[in-house]
Design an enzyme around this catalytic site. Sequence first.
Site, mmCIF file in Angstrom:
data_model
loop_
_atom_site.group_PDB
_atom_site.id
_atom_site.type_symbol
_atom_site.label_atom_id
_atom_site.label_comp_id
_atom_site.label_asym_id
_atom_site.label_seq_id
_atom_site.Cartn_x
_atom_site.Cartn_y
_atom_site.Cartn_z
ATOM 1 N N HIS A 199 1.083 -1.021 0.139
ATOM 2 C CA HIS A 199 0.241 0.000 -0.103
ATOM 3 C C HIS A 199 0.989 1.207 0.335
ATOM 4 O O HIS A 199 1.936 1.053 0.495
ATOM 5 C CB HIS A 199 -1.256 0.071 1.403
ATOM 6 C CG HIS A 199 -0.143 0.266 2.538
ATOM 7 N ND1 HIS A 199 0.263 1.379 3.261
ATOM 8 C CD2 HIS A 199 0.066 -1.176 3.351
ATOM 9 C CE1 HIS A 199 0.655 0.838 4.496
ATOM 10 N NE2 HIS A 199 1.344 -0.515 4.795
ATOM 11 N N CYS A 215 2.803 -4.708 6.371
ATOM 12 C CA CYS A 215 2.732 -4.812 5.615
ATOM 13 C C CYS A 215 3.472 -3.900 4.709
ATOM 14 O O CYS A 215 4.297 -3.456 5.310
ATOM 15 C CB CYS A 215 1.121 -3.771 5.307
ATOM 16 S SG CYS A 215 -0.502 -4.523 5.784
#
Length: 249
Positions: A199, A215
């Site tokens: 992301h 992440c």
Amino acid sequence: MKTGIPHVRRVSLFHTTVARAAPRAARLALLLLLPAFAAACSTTGRSPVPSTDVPGPMMSYYQDMYSEIEDNGIVIPAIDVTKMDRQYLRQMVDYPTSEPVGTIVVDPENRFLYLVMENGKAMRYGIGVAKAGLEYQGDGVIGRKAEWPNWAPTLAMINREPERYRPLAAGMQGGLTNPLGARALYLYKDGRDTLYRIHGTTEPWSIGRSVSSGCIRLLNHDIMDLYKRVPRGARMVVLGGGQPQPGTV
């Protein structure tokens, strides 16, 4: 065995000359034509390479690449590339591998994400990675893509840091303050969401560091570039600590 950082392809004298002489509008047009030539998810970090190591023409090239952009009515601020470690800026590199074209290879140890391309090349992006003990290893596929995605902390995150994450349990709408940034790619394994994401971020200082809750984060400009290049179903490989890059010749 620890894998070395691949050799970065040099930009030709022709392109550096054009970048130096052309006005800003022409350089922006050139960027659109030359992607193949360019080179939430507590912080520890590495010593950055001085920005003076970036030649003048290349600095101008990167300033255009990371200039202010508007996306769906949201203005994404320009990134001050003079404060970035050059190796973490988007660039084409040599990357001989048996992985098929279109594969995403995440190398958390060296803080890079590679998109395998033709002729032994890859587009390389600098990344921020998970804090120790929160890493994902293995492979999967991109099962979902989202623009300006919503975000909510996982139950594990809430249990780990309740004061920080419980107030956000209902989730956040997409936007510049959302931890997932401008785009998100969702890793699935055997048809199930792994809760592992690639992301964006509005915190350039976090690239090259261990910062997230599991992440992989890229600059918003870079996740938008990767998002356009990667379809749903694309293969993704996340290397483990000390693991050689898969299929490297």
